[in-house]
Design an enzyme around this catalytic site. Structure first.
Site, PDB file in Angstrom:
ATOM      1  N   GLU A  79      92.198  -1.696  -9.715  1.00  0.00           N
ATOM      2  CA  GLU A  79      91.433  -2.299  -8.659  1.00  0.00           C
ATOM      3  C   GLU A  79      90.404  -3.122  -9.487  1.00  0.00           C
ATOM      4  O   GLU A  79      90.089  -2.981 -10.467  1.00  0.00           O
ATOM      5  CB  GLU A  79      90.756  -1.039  -8.295  1.00  0.00           C
ATOM      6  CG  GLU A  79      91.733  -0.242  -7.193  1.00  0.00           C
ATOM      7  CD  GLU A  79      91.012   1.233  -6.553  1.00  0.00           C
ATOM      8  OE1 GLU A  79      89.930   1.399  -7.015  1.00  0.00           O
ATOM      9  OE2 GLU A  79      91.530   1.444  -5.604  1.00  0.00           O
ATOM     10  N   CYS A  98      83.030   4.047  -9.974  1.00  0.00           N
ATOM     11  CA  CYS A  98      83.212   4.358 -11.428  1.00  0.00           C
ATOM     12  C   CYS A  98      83.474   5.549 -11.838  1.00  0.00           C
ATOM     13  O   CYS A  98      82.965   6.214 -11.530  1.00  0.00           O
ATOM     14  CB  CYS A  98      81.792   3.801 -11.782  1.00  0.00           C
ATOM     15  SG  CYS A  98      81.415   3.769 -13.450  1.00  0.00           S
TER      16      CYS A  98
END
Length: 379
Positions: A95, A350
């Protein structure tokens, strides 16, 4: 027609492209022209490269190609955060995330499909390691994002100057440990910095590492960009548990490597990233211990609220505890930020860039998978 054995020109930095053009009997300036067409004008074939000799264009058509990774999905959050799922073949995906702000646009780039470091709080590591990305797959993320974003704003390709650039900062904080894919990451970063490609400054390209000490030294010698270190614990016993790489490169060695790196770094501090885990590493005592272990390294702290995922056994620290922890650091005179949540509605995080935990990084299972994205700031 391009041959089956053609080279992908996205795999070459400036030096590599000069060498390749030399192998075709061409002078070095042709490599610069070619690089500008590819990285500044987003050229996808050779016929439109009008300032190249026709003979060179014909050579390239028979020997070379410009192959981008395939976009599997593209989502935009209500806050403007944009996430692309990139198909890198054999069922694997990575991603890429763009975070817009008023004065900058930051792109979070992946370097590996999966990750072998296996940090306890990171779902990407829990999926295992599939493979390293190529230079083309790494720089292709920036190329794809920059020109997709320009198109969405009605801006044409071309070297229109910094005012026209959409991606102003790149952070190597996506899937993978960049320093464990050094041979592909460094040429990609050279292209990010090259004035005939993307023209970013070294202060605006940040590499985040879990602490691969020998490669930190090599990076400092060869291409010192801004550096962030995934610290997450103030002592070896706890960091051994949270970041297994610490068993190989303990804190004393890591801090010494940070000091060496700062001698050549484009910034005068290291950013230490610290994932806030309830009851694990988030007490005021931990904060004081953190100050002690980093006392000889000019630094700033970026506190990251944990994004839970199945089977992690971990919980995000409470907001009030994060605030207390941060205050200890601030009171000691150290710049400290808390990373904000961004783009919840498009599911990419994250530490959770792989989406919901699956077996490795299988594309079919991951298209549209769940997660959260938090703000990634270049430092």
């Amino acid at each position: 027609m391009t041959s089956e054995t053609s080279v992908n020109l996205l795999d070459f930095d400036a030096e590599g492209l000069v060498a390749y053009c030399g192998s075709l009997g061409e002078k070095p300036f042709r490599a610069k022209q070619l690089q500008r067409w590819i990285h500044q004008y987003n050229a996808g074939d050779f016929d439109g490269m009008t300032d190249l000799a026709k003979s060179l264009r014909e050579k390239l058509k028979g020997r070379a190609s410009i192959v981008m990774p395939e976009i599997a999905s593209d989502h935009v959050s209500t806050d403007g955060t944009r996430k692309w799922l990139i198909d890198v073949g054999n069922g694997n995906a990575v991603e890429t995330v763009f975070i817009p702000e008023e004065t900058r646009g930051t792109l979070c780039v992946s370097s590996q499909a999966g990750c072998a470091v296996n940090c306890r709080f990171c779902s990407t590591g829990k999926q295992g390691f599939s493979r390293n990305l190529s230079t083309a797959e790494i720089i292709g993320q920036l190329r794809m994002a920059e020109f997709a974003l320009r198109a969405s704003l009605g801006r044409a390709p071309g070297p229109n100057g910094k005012a026209e650039r959409v991606v102003t900062n790149v952070v190597m904080m996506g899937m993978g440990e960049p320093l464990l894919n050094y041979s592909a990451v460094v040429p990609a970063m050279r292209l990010m910095l090259d004035d005939n490609a993307y023209g970013l400054s070294r202060r605006r390209v940040t590499l985040s590492t879990s602490g691969v000490v020998p490669m930190m030294d090599r990076l400092g010698a060869e291409l010192p960009v801004a550096l962030a270190v995934s610290l997450h614990a103030p002592n070896d016993a706890l960091r051994d548990e949270l970041v297994p790489l610490n068993k190989k490169y303990p804190l004393r060695e890591l801090m010494a490597a940070c000091q060496r790196y700062l001698k050549v770094a484009p910034r005068d501090f290291i950013t230490f990233e610290y994932c806030m885990l309830d009851g694990v590493n988030d007490t005021e005592a931990h904060a004081r211990e953190l100050l002690a272990v980093t006392r000889d390294v000019p630094c700033k702290f970026n506190l990251i609220p944990f994004n839970p995922f199945p089977e992690s056994g971990l919980i995000r620290s409470k907001p009030e505890q994060i605030k207390r922890f941060a205050q200890v650091l601030i009171d000691a005179g150290v710049v400290t930020t808390v990373r904000k949540t961004r783009g919840d509605d498009i599911d990419a995080a994250c530490g959770q860039l792989a989406g919901a935990v699956k077996d490795r990084t299988r594309l079919a299972e991951r298209t549209g998978a769940a997660g959260k994205i938090i703000e990634v700031r270049a430092v």
